[in-house]
Design a protein around this motif. Structure first.
Motif, short mmCIF file in Angstrom:
data_model
loop_
_atom_site.label_atom_id
_atom_site.label_comp_id
_atom_site.label_asym_id
_atom_site.label_seq_id
_atom_site.Cartn_x
_atom_site.Cartn_y
_atom_site.Cartn_z
N CYS A 68 47.20 7.75 34.53
CA CYS A 68 46.30 8.90 34.69
C CYS A 68 44.82 8.48 34.74
N THR A 69 44.56 7.22 35.05
CA THR A 69 43.19 6.70 35.07
C THR A 69 42.27 7.52 35.95
N ASP A 70 42.72 7.90 37.13
CA ASP A 70 41.88 8.62 38.09
C ASP A 70 42.02 10.14 37.99
N LEU A 71 42.69 10.61 36.95
CA LEU A 71 42.92 12.05 36.82
C LEU A 71 42.04 12.63 35.72
N LYS A 72 41.82 13.94 35.77
CA LYS A 72 40.88 14.56 34.86
C LYS A 72 41.52 15.58 33.92
N HIS A 73 42.56 16.28 34.34
CA HIS A 73 43.14 17.38 33.57
C HIS A 73 44.65 17.21 33.37
N PHE A 74 45.14 17.74 32.25
CA PHE A 74 46.56 18.02 32.05
C PHE A 74 46.71 19.52 32.13
N ARG A 75 47.72 19.98 32.87
CA ARG A 75 47.89 21.43 33.07
C ARG A 75 49.36 21.80 32.98
N PHE A 76 49.62 23.04 32.54
CA PHE A 76 50.99 23.54 32.48
C PHE A 76 50.98 25.05 32.36
N TRP A 77 52.14 25.65 32.61
CA TRP A 77 52.36 27.08 32.44
C TRP A 77 53.14 27.29 31.15
N LEU A 78 52.80 28.37 30.41
CA LEU A 78 53.48 28.70 29.17
C LEU A 78 53.67 30.21 29.09
N LYS A 79 54.87 30.64 28.73
CA LYS A 79 55.14 32.07 28.54
C LYS A 79 55.75 32.26 27.16
N LEU A 80 55.13 33.15 26.38
CA LEU A 80 55.59 33.44 25.02
C LEU A 80 56.22 34.83 24.97
N PRO A 81 57.06 35.09 23.96
CA PRO A 81 57.77 36.38 23.88
C PRO A 81 56.87 37.53 23.43
N ALA A 82 57.42 38.73 23.49
CA ALA A 82 56.73 39.93 22.99
C ALA A 82 56.34 39.72 21.54
N ALA A 83 55.19 40.26 21.16
CA ALA A 83 54.66 40.18 19.80
C ALA A 83 54.40 38.75 19.34
N ALA A 84 54.14 37.85 20.30
CA ALA A 84 53.90 36.44 19.96
C ALA A 84 52.73 36.27 19.00
N GLU A 85 51.72 37.09 19.16
CA GLU A 85 50.54 36.98 18.29
C GLU A 85 50.87 37.29 16.83
N LEU A 86 51.98 37.98 16.59
CA LEU A 86 52.42 38.27 15.22
C LEU A 86 53.39 37.22 14.68
N LYS A 87 53.95 36.41 15.58
CA LYS A 87 54.97 35.44 15.19
C LYS A 87 54.48 34.00 15.20
N ILE A 88 53.38 33.72 15.92
CA ILE A 88 52.89 32.35 16.09
C ILE A 88 51.49 32.24 15.53
N SER A 89 51.24 31.23 14.71
CA SER A 89 49.90 31.05 14.15
C SER A 89 49.12 29.96 14.87
N ASN A 90 49.81 29.02 15.52
CA ASN A 90 49.09 27.93 16.17
C ASN A 90 49.99 27.24 17.18
N ILE A 91 49.37 26.76 18.28
CA ILE A 91 50.08 25.97 19.28
C ILE A 91 49.22 24.75 19.58
N LYS A 92 49.84 23.58 19.58
CA LYS A 92 49.16 22.34 19.93
C LYS A 92 49.90 21.67 21.08
#
Length: 113
Positions: A8-32
């Motif tokens: 990845c010497t010549d690259l600048k970003h890591f990127r991905f798509w993520l989909k969380l379930p309904a009410a995720a903000e009530l079930k998840i405190s942190n994502i790394k």
């Protein structure tokens, strides 16, 4: 997750798509997101957004990640998404797709980012 090493010497970003379930903000405190040459040598990004019921596009500048050990940008072969939950979430309710390493910007809905 281990995969075939990528330079990845010549690259600048890591990127991905993520989909969380309904009410995720009530079930998840942190994502790394961690990516590097091994589980002892990686870049960590701890500002993954917690959005519910929609696909979110995450993009992180490689060299702005928090370093653990001595990650080798020429030998990226390991990645991990670490999710801290407050209550149970079935594993199938969390979706992850299209992890890429890219050289520059992208266009989303006719806006350069």
């Amino acid at each position: 997750m281990n995969f075939t090493a990528v330079d990845c010497t010549d690259l600048k970003h890591f990127r991905f798509w993520l989909k969380l379930p309904a009410a995720a903000e009530l079930k998840i405190s942190n994502i790394k997101f961690k990516i590097g040459s091994s589980s002892s040598n990686y870049f960590e990004f701890n500002d993954v957004r917690i959005e519910k019921e929609c696909w979110n596009y995450e993009s992180f500048e490689i060299m702005k990640g928090i370093k653990t050990g001595t990650p080798n940008i020429t030998n990226i072969a390991w990645a991990k998404i670490e999710i801290t939950t407050l209550s149970s979430i079935p594993a199938g309710d969390i979706k992850f797709d299209e992890m890429t390493a890219t050289a520059g910007g992208f266009t989303l809905k006719n806006c350069d980012l």
